[in-house]
Design a protein around this motif. Structure first.
Motif, short mmCIF file in Angstrom:
data_model
loop_
_atom_site.label_atom_id
_atom_site.label_comp_id
_atom_site.label_asym_id
_atom_site.label_seq_id
_atom_site.Cartn_x
_atom_site.Cartn_y
_atom_site.Cartn_z
N GLY C 5 0.80 -1.22 0.00
CA GLY C 5 0.00 0.00 0.00
C GLY C 5 0.83 1.26 0.00
O GLY C 5 0.28 2.35 0.08
N ILE C 6 2.16 1.08 -0.05
CA ILE C 6 2.99 2.29 -0.04
C ILE C 6 3.05 2.87 -1.45
O ILE C 6 3.41 2.19 -2.40
N ASN C 7 2.64 4.11 -1.53
CA ASN C 7 2.54 4.76 -2.83
C ASN C 7 3.19 6.12 -2.71
O ASN C 7 2.91 6.86 -1.76
N GLY C 9 2.91 8.88 -4.23
CA GLY C 9 1.99 10.02 -4.25
C GLY C 9 1.31 10.19 -2.91
O GLY C 9 1.30 11.29 -2.33
N PHE C 10 0.77 9.11 -2.38
CA PHE C 10 0.09 9.18 -1.08
C PHE C 10 1.05 9.59 0.03
O PHE C 10 0.71 10.35 0.93
N LEU C 11 2.27 9.02 -0.07
CA LEU C 11 3.28 9.32 0.94
C LEU C 11 3.59 10.80 0.95
O LEU C 11 3.58 11.45 2.01
N PHE C 13 1.72 13.13 -0.20
CA PHE C 13 0.53 13.83 0.28
C PHE C 13 0.51 13.84 1.81
O PHE C 13 0.27 14.89 2.43
N GLN C 14 0.79 12.71 2.42
CA GLN C 14 0.73 12.64 3.89
C GLN C 14 1.79 13.53 4.53
O GLN C 14 1.54 14.19 5.53
N ILE C 15 3.00 13.50 3.93
CA ILE C 15 4.07 14.34 4.49
C ILE C 15 3.69 15.81 4.41
O ILE C 15 3.82 16.57 5.38
N ASN C 17 0.72 17.00 4.15
CA ASN C 17 -0.40 17.19 5.04
C ASN C 17 0.10 17.45 6.46
O ASN C 17 -0.33 18.41 7.13
N PHE C 18 1.05 16.62 6.89
CA PHE C 18 1.60 16.77 8.23
C PHE C 18 2.31 18.11 8.38
O PHE C 18 2.10 18.84 9.36
N LEU C 21 -0.16 20.96 8.41
CA LEU C 21 -0.92 20.94 9.67
C LEU C 21 -0.07 21.48 10.81
O LEU C 21 -0.54 22.28 11.62
N ALA C 22 1.22 21.06 10.83
CA ALA C 22 2.09 21.52 11.92
C ALA C 22 2.24 23.04 11.86
O ALA C 22 2.12 23.72 12.89
N LEU C 24 0.23 25.19 10.43
CA LEU C 24 -1.06 25.82 10.72
C LEU C 24 -1.33 25.83 12.22
O LEU C 24 -1.74 26.85 12.79
#
Lengths: 80, 359, 244
Positions: C5-7, C9-11, C13-15, C17-18, C21-22, C24
């Motif tokens: 499930g490691i992708n 693009g998603f990875l 995106f998550q980084i 995102n984090f 968020l931090a 913000l």
């Protein structure tokens, strides 16, 4: 035995199970860490926060072994 | 006298509610129509698409889960923003809860890294904690992993879809545990009779907005963020990367002497070369950190989800209640462990390696 | 990797995102909350310090108050004691005064009583003399001439013969004070003669006169610490002893 695909997936399952044997060691390690931590906290309740931090740190390292095993097992089942 | 009676009745009332819920659970899980029965989920590691796309980037169900967690965290932050803008002194409501968490985290961070560096690393580690905390708890909300699209299962045993009701042009289906369909057969059947049923199928799809299938599974719209390896791996990579960043920030280029102990090698001797190898091992350990960070969180949460759904499918009554408490506990603990380890690694990286050696 | 499930693009995106968020959250809350927490901690520390100071001040004030109270109590006790003493002294003074007055009154009364007695006894003396003469006439059968009789009786009672004190004859007495006891009060003339005689014989400057009917007649003279018994009773006693 006639179906090689089924055989391979059965072997994968066995391999993953064997990989997770290391969880025994990790469990014992985490248990020992908790034992030491709780004993230390019982003897010196004032130092509880420090002991707790280090206990969790130690437990995390002990648990890491099981986590590597988990990673290996997952890779065996899903990725290999 | 009357007071005692009302008390008794109230207790009795609650007891009857609990008993009724248990009876309802027993009925739906074991006695009632097969469509109510809980179905063991299909175990998949990768996130599943929800059909949504933004600029060609597929939005998976775990990404939706992450975004919901983000939203909650941002709302918490907004509550703090609003509170401090209003100039009140006594915290209340949501902000009070948020402040309690932040205070707890800040005390830990300050104790580990000191005030000055604590303030610098706090946004990173606190965001890690809050994100994992909210993600782990929000995934336990009922319906989080049970509403979704019905899709064709490619292998294994799926179930036939049953239409429940229609809202406007949207048909709502459930899958019936009483009608298991072997995936392979369904595929073959479908393939064999595609010409005849094509027109009908297309019409149905258009109407329902769903892809009807023979051997079906439910692909949830929302899935716990931590059940997708990308989420913990992203946090782990960020953390380990930030450990190096903070190390360089605190010690300058001297930070990398921790990994490449050239000075020890030059000084010579067996001990020097051993130290050099140990330094290289530390470099490998940094990568191991990524692995252990990500798989710890992923393993715990994924296993918890699996346990909850499989045991829930087997014994739908009572036992999942205990497991839910277990999951709440583990969700919080994993968030705390991730946060604590990140704090510890960063604060260890802040301290000069050589200073310790010389003492 | 794809199967885990490691992708990428998603990875990413998550980084991202984090990270977003931090940042913000840092902008929204952390900074303010931490500063608020620190301010609160400081305020609490300050409040505790204040409370400690206040407690100290209160303790001091309490000690002071206690000292003041003790002092006031001591003063009050002192005043009470003084007042009591003064009252006692005053009381004692009054008592003494009253006692003195009473004594004076008593003395006056006594003196008056003595004078009265002496007067009565003086009156009695002439009657006794008359009675004695009458009795003697009856016994002796002859009448004595009145002036001689009176002289005899006077001599008997006063112990003074021809201006001389009888008991002083042949007695060697010296002293500053003398006390003269007679059975009946002496007349002023007798007193004068007695006084003169005693002065010449003993050198006594102060002479007091007493009346004691028990001695029957004559005089008892006390000069210094010596007593000369010239009384009738004494002579009768001596006679009785001599006879027996």
């Amino acid at each position: 035995m006639n179906d090689p695909v089924a055989f391979v997936s059965a072997m994968k399952a066995i391999g993953a199970g064997l990989a997770m044997v290391s969880a025994i060691g990790a469990g014992i390690g985490v248990g020992i860490a908790a034992l030491g931590g709780v004993q230390a906290m019982g003897r010196n309740p004032d130092a509880a926060p420090l002991i707790q931090t280090n206990m969790i740190l130690g437990m995390a390292f002990a648990e890491a072994v099981a986590i590597y095993a988990l990673a290996v097992a997952l890779i065996i089942i899903f990725a290999a | 006298m009357s007071e005692v009676e009302t008390k008794k009745r109230r207790f009795g009332f609650k007891r009857w509610i609990v008993l009724a819920l248990i009876a309802l659970g027993v009925y739906t899980a074991f006695l009632g129509p097969t469509i109510f029965r809980p179905i063991s989920p299909v175990v998949v590691l990768p996130p599943e698409g929800t059909g949504l796309e933004i600029f060609g980037f597929p939005i998976t169900n775990t990404i939706l889960g992450t975004l919901i967690a983000d939203l909650v965290v941002i709302l918490l932050g907004l509550s703090a923003y609003r509170f401090h803008k209003s100039g009140q002194i006594v915290p209340s409501g949501v902000y009070n809860f948020f402040e309690v968490i932040v205070q707890f985290l800040w005390n830990t961070v300050e104790g580990a890294a000191g005030n000055k560096w604590g303030k610098r690393i706090f946004p990173v580690v606190a965001t890690i904690f809050l994100l994992i905390f909210v993600a782990n708890l929000s995934k336990l909300i009922p319906g989080y992993e049970s509403f979704g699209q019905i899709k064709e299962l490619h292998h294994g045993v799926g179930y036939a879809p049953v239409k429940l009701f229609t809202i406007g042009s949207l048909n709502v289906y459930t899958i019936d545990k009483g009608q298991p369909v072997e995936a392979g057969h369904a595929d073959e059947e479908h393939a064999a009779s595609d010409d005849k049923s094509a027109a009908y199928s297309v019409a149905a799809y258009a109407e329902g907005g769903d892809e009807l299938c023979h051997s079906c599974e439910v692909v949830p719209f929302l899935r716990g963020a931590a059940t997708d390896l990308n989420f913990p791996l992203a946090l782990a990579i960020s953390t380990v990367f930030l450990v190096q960043v903070f190390g360089v920030w605190a010690l300058g280029p001297a930070y990398f002497e921790k990994f490449f102990q050239i000075r020890a090698l030059v000084r010579g001797g067996i001990l020097g070369s051993v130290n050099f190898v140990v330094g290289l091992l530390e470099l490998i350990l940094e990568f191991a950190k990524v692995l252990s960070f990500s798989f710890r969180l992923f393993g715990n949460i994924f296993a918890g989800t699996l346990l909850l759904s499989i045991l829930g499918a087997l014994t739908a009554v009572l036992i999942p209640v205990g497991l839910y408490f277990f999951e709440i506990f583990f969700g919080i603990i994993q968030a705390y462990v991730f946060f604590l380890l990140a704090t510890m690694f960063i604060s260890i990286a802040l301290v000069s390696h050589h200073a310790e050696e010389h003492h | 990797m794809e199967k885990l499930g490691i992708n990428l693009g998603f990875l990413i995106f998550q980084i991202l995102n984090f990270g977003v968020l931090a940042i913000l959250m840092y902008a929204l809350g952390y900074k303010r909350i931490i500063s608020a927490l620190e301010a609160r901690k400081q305020r609490i520390a300050q409040a505790e310090e204040d409370a400690r100071v206040a407690a100290e001040a209160r303790q001091n004030a309490e000690a002071e108050a206690r000292a003041v109270l003790t002092k006031a109590q001591a003063e009050a006790a002192e005043k009470v004691r003084e007042a009591t003493e003064r009252a006692i002294v005053a009381g004692r003074e009054i008592t003494v005064q009253v006692e003195a007055e009473a004594a004076k009154a008593r003395e006056a009364a006594l003196a008056e009583a003595a004078m009265e007695r002496e007067r009565i006894l003086g009156d009695l003396r002439s009657q006794v003399a008359a009675l004695a003469i009458a009795a003697a006439q009856k016994l002796v059968g002859e009448a004595l001439d009145a002036p001689r009789q009176h002289k005899l009786i006077d001599e008997f009672f006063s112990g003074v013969k021809a201006g001389k004190v009888v008991v002083l004859e042949g007695a060697e007495l010296k002293g500053a004070t003398a006390e003269v006891t007679s059975a009946l009060p002496l007349t002023d003339a007798e007193k004068d003669s007695v006084r003169k005689d005693i002065l010449t014989k003993t050198g006594s400057q102060t002479i007091t006169f007493r009346v004691d009917p028990a001695i029957l007649g004559g005089l008892v003279l006390k000069v210094g610490d010596k007593v000369v018994d010239g009384s009738v009773a004494g002579q009768v006693e001596a006679l009785r002893q001599g006879l027996s």
